[in-house]
Design a protein around this motif. Sequence first.
Motif, PDB file in Angstrom:
ATOM      1  N   GLY A  11      -6.366   2.842  -3.835  1.00  0.00           N
ATOM      2  CA  GLY A  11      -5.881   3.693  -2.625  1.00  0.00           C
ATOM      3  C   GLY A  11      -4.866   3.111  -1.812  1.00  0.00           C
ATOM      4  O   GLY A  11      -4.389   4.014  -1.027  1.00  0.00           O
ATOM      5  N   ARG A  12      -4.640   1.899  -1.786  1.00  0.00           N
ATOM      6  CA  ARG A  12      -3.708   1.315  -1.015  1.00  0.00           C
ATOM      7  C   ARG A  12      -2.329   1.180  -1.495  1.00  0.00           C
ATOM      8  O   ARG A  12      -1.215   1.494  -1.005  1.00  0.00           O
ATOM      9  CB  ARG A  12      -4.230  -0.201  -0.673  1.00  0.00           C
ATOM     10  N   CYS A  13      -2.145   0.724  -3.002  1.00  0.00           N
ATOM     11  CA  CYS A  13      -0.814   0.563  -3.448  1.00  0.00           C
ATOM     12  C   CYS A  13      -0.706   1.380  -4.698  1.00  0.00           C
ATOM     13  O   CYS A  13       0.617   1.497  -5.254  1.00  0.00           O
ATOM     14  CB  CYS A  13      -0.644  -0.864  -3.846  1.00  0.00           C
ATOM     15  N   GLY A  14      -1.639   2.014  -5.307  1.00  0.00           N
ATOM     16  CA  GLY A  14      -1.434   2.831  -6.568  1.00  0.00           C
ATOM     17  C   GLY A  14      -1.712   1.951  -7.668  1.00  0.00           C
ATOM     18  O   GLY A  14      -1.658   2.736  -8.835  1.00  0.00           O
ATOM     19  N   THR A  15      -2.085   0.633  -7.899  1.00  0.00           N
ATOM     20  CA  THR A  15      -2.245  -0.004  -8.969  1.00  0.00           C
ATOM     21  C   THR A  15      -3.547   0.277  -9.818  1.00  0.00           C
ATOM     22  O   THR A  15      -4.533   0.547  -9.206  1.00  0.00           O
ATOM     23  CB  THR A  15      -2.022  -1.615  -8.817  1.00  0.00           C
ATOM     24  N   LYS A  16      -3.493   0.321 -11.182  1.00  0.00           N
ATOM     25  CA  LYS A  16      -4.657   0.263 -11.810  1.00  0.00           C
ATOM     26  C   LYS A  16      -5.812  -0.988 -11.503  1.00  0.00           C
ATOM     27  O   LYS A  16      -5.214  -1.800 -11.250  1.00  0.00           O
ATOM     28  CB  LYS A  16      -4.555   0.496 -13.282  1.00  0.00           C
ATOM     29  N   THR A  17      -6.784  -0.512 -11.048  1.00  0.00           N
ATOM     30  CA  THR A  17      -7.782  -1.640 -10.634  1.00  0.00           C
ATOM     31  C   THR A  17      -8.629  -1.813 -11.790  1.00  0.00           C
ATOM     32  O   THR A  17      -8.547  -1.224 -12.798  1.00  0.00           O
ATOM     33  CB  THR A  17      -8.846  -0.880  -9.639  1.00  0.00           C
ATOM     34  N   MET A  18      -9.341  -3.021 -11.560  1.00  0.00           N
ATOM     35  CA  MET A  18     -10.049  -3.963 -12.825  1.00  0.00           C
ATOM     36  C   MET A  18     -11.430  -3.796 -12.204  1.00  0.00           C
ATOM     37  O   MET A  18     -11.863  -3.997 -11.050  1.00  0.00           O
ATOM     38  CB  MET A  18      -9.421  -5.158 -13.079  1.00  0.00           C
ATOM     39  N   MET A  19     -12.362  -3.740 -13.205  1.00  0.00           N
ATOM     40  CA  MET A  19     -13.909  -3.708 -12.775  1.00  0.00           C
ATOM     41  C   MET A  19     -14.074  -5.347 -12.662  1.00  0.00           C
ATOM     42  O   MET A  19     -13.584  -6.106 -13.372  1.00  0.00           O
ATOM     43  CB  MET A  19     -14.503  -3.256 -14.171  1.00  0.00           C
ATOM     44  N   SER A  20     -15.082  -5.519 -11.702  1.00  0.00           N
ATOM     45  CA  SER A  20     -15.686  -6.937 -11.597  1.00  0.00           C
ATOM     46  C   SER A  20     -17.143  -6.817 -11.226  1.00  0.00           C
ATOM     47  O   SER A  20     -17.661  -5.707 -10.891  1.00  0.00           O
ATOM     48  CB  SER A  20     -14.816  -7.626 -10.275  1.00  0.00           C
ATOM     49  N   GLN A  21     -17.682  -7.884 -11.063  1.00  0.00           N
ATOM     50  CA  GLN A  21     -19.224  -7.855 -10.653  1.00  0.00           C
ATOM     51  C   GLN A  21     -20.234  -6.881 -11.547  1.00  0.00           C
ATOM     52  O   GLN A  21     -21.028  -6.656 -10.984  1.00  0.00           O
ATOM     53  CB  GLN A  21     -19.293  -7.523  -9.208  1.00  0.00           C
ATOM     54  N   GLY A  22     -19.690  -7.194 -12.533  1.00  0.00           N
ATOM     55  CA  GLY A  22     -20.586  -6.471 -13.892  1.00  0.00           C
ATOM     56  C   GLY A  22     -20.590  -5.059 -13.715  1.00  0.00           C
ATOM     57  O   GLY A  22     -21.641  -4.195 -14.011  1.00  0.00           O
ATOM     58  N   GLY A  23     -19.678  -4.295 -12.783  1.00  0.00           N
ATOM     59  CA  GLY A  23     -19.179  -3.112 -12.428  1.00  0.00           C
ATOM     60  C   GLY A  23     -19.731  -2.544 -10.880  1.00  0.00           C
ATOM     61  O   GLY A  23     -19.886  -1.461 -10.757  1.00  0.00           O
ATOM     62  N   TYR A  24     -19.975  -3.427 -10.279  1.00  0.00           N
ATOM     63  CA  TYR A  24     -20.525  -2.979  -8.953  1.00  0.00           C
ATOM     64  C   TYR A  24     -19.059  -3.430  -7.916  1.00  0.00           C
ATOM     65  O   TYR A  24     -19.274  -3.445  -6.734  1.00  0.00           O
ATOM     66  CB  TYR A  24     -21.546  -4.258  -8.569  1.00  0.00           C
ATOM     67  N   ARG A  25     -18.021  -3.388  -8.345  1.00  0.00           N
ATOM     68  CA  ARG A  25     -16.991  -3.663  -7.679  1.00  0.00           C
ATOM     69  C   ARG A  25     -15.477  -3.457  -8.371  1.00  0.00           C
ATOM     70  O   ARG A  25     -15.742  -3.688  -9.704  1.00  0.00           O
ATOM     71  CB  ARG A  25     -16.852  -5.061  -7.010  1.00  0.00           C
ATOM     72  N   ARG A  26     -14.569  -2.795  -7.909  1.00  0.00           N
ATOM     73  CA  ARG A  26     -13.171  -2.760  -8.689  1.00  0.00           C
ATOM     74  C   ARG A  26     -12.203  -3.716  -7.790  1.00  0.00           C
ATOM     75  O   ARG A  26     -12.349  -3.281  -6.575  1.00  0.00           O
ATOM     76  CB  ARG A  26     -12.935  -1.268  -8.751  1.00  0.00           C
ATOM     77  N   ASP A  27     -11.376  -4.359  -8.347  1.00  0.00           N
ATOM     78  CA  ASP A  27     -10.243  -4.971  -7.646  1.00  0.00           C
ATOM     79  C   ASP A  27      -9.028  -4.665  -8.106  1.00  0.00           C
ATOM     80  O   ASP A  27      -8.546  -4.117  -9.178  1.00  0.00           O
ATOM     81  CB  ASP A  27     -10.490  -6.687  -7.956  1.00  0.00           C
ATOM     82  N   CYS A  28      -8.102  -4.695  -7.209  1.00  0.00           N
ATOM     83  CA  CYS A  28      -6.707  -4.452  -7.214  1.00  0.00           C
ATOM     84  C   CYS A  28      -5.975  -5.810  -7.556  1.00  0.00           C
ATOM     85  O   CYS A  28      -6.063  -6.340  -6.761  1.00  0.00           O
ATOM     86  CB  CYS A  28      -6.008  -3.698  -6.159  1.00  0.00           C
ATOM     87  N   PRO A  29      -5.202  -5.861  -8.731  1.00  0.00           N
ATOM     88  CA  PRO A  29      -4.602  -7.063  -9.056  1.00  0.00           C
ATOM     89  C   PRO A  29      -3.430  -7.181  -8.283  1.00  0.00           C
ATOM     90  O   PRO A  29      -2.686  -8.344  -8.353  1.00  0.00           O
ATOM     91  CB  PRO A  29      -4.526  -6.986 -10.645  1.00  0.00           C
ATOM     92  N   ASN A  30      -2.821  -6.319  -7.646  1.00  0.00           N
ATOM     93  CA  ASN A  30      -1.733  -6.436  -6.936  1.00  0.00           C
ATOM     94  C   ASN A  30      -1.705  -6.667  -5.557  1.00  0.00           C
ATOM     95  O   ASN A  30      -1.081  -7.636  -5.193  1.00  0.00           O
ATOM     96  CB  ASN A  30      -0.791  -5.012  -7.044  1.00  0.00           C
TER      97      ASN A  30
END
Length: 321
Positions: A157-176
Amino acid sequence: MTRSLFDTLPSPEPSTLTGFSGNRLDRRSEQRNEASLSAALADPSARVMLLRGDEAMLRSGEAANALFTLREAEAIGADLDEVILLGWADSAPRLAATITSETTFDADSFHAVSMRTLAINGAAGGLLADTADPETLGALAQARALLHWHRSSRFCGRCGTKTMMSQGGYRRDCPNCDAQFFPRTDPVAIMLAIRDDRCLMGRQARFAAGTYSCLAGFVEPGETIEDAVRREIQEEAGVRIGRVAYHASQPWPFPMSLMIGCIAEALSSEIVPDTDELEDCRWFSRDETLAMLEGRHPDGLSTPPRMAIAHTLIRAWAEGD
């Protein structure tokens, strides 16, 4: 012996009477890390719950068997690239994944059942094939809410980059931009207003014929639960509210809400309904409400099914003081 606040609370806990409330998985929220999911997938005791929209996959002919091995899930067509780790039942990992509406499967071995149907059947206490026990139904609700969140949160929602699942599905991270996103739960106030020996219920056009229920609405930013109750009843029915008491809550995975059930003290009786929201709104006496709950109302009027928190609120008042 000194009495405590907790001695006055009802038993059983009212929230346990609602559908989707029986989840007993150990989520281990503070112990998860990036290795948790891979370790769970490598565990022979791991089992997957499969969802297709609002439907859960079950084994045909087996009540409440919603657990599949990873090999079975893959054979059915589950997307295991987006599998999430729900938690652990004892030491056995429990995961969830989706199958698409286009996926075909052996109807003699598996079938898809609406989660609402599972909840209604379970609360009715019938020995039906499509009946899930409370723990299974609660875990399915957790899975439904999380899978929906992942599908709707794929981009930052900040930069529009596709996010990645982390913490077994309890978080999504932006690699950018390194932004982190966590699953959300939308709070909804649902309330039964009472005055003297009457309660206030309304119906929307989408309800089943003759069904009346509690009023409800989303809690808005910067608003207490009590103020949300007062605002919603004022907006929808034009009735002024004084004191508000919490009664019970219900996870509602359509898509990811928490229903917060309250009893509200009505200070006025005149109803000015919001006709955009409600088809009808009226006061019901205790006797009439009991007749609706028991399926003996002379005009065929009824309340929501037993699994709904609205039913819990209405019954608690009608059968209480």
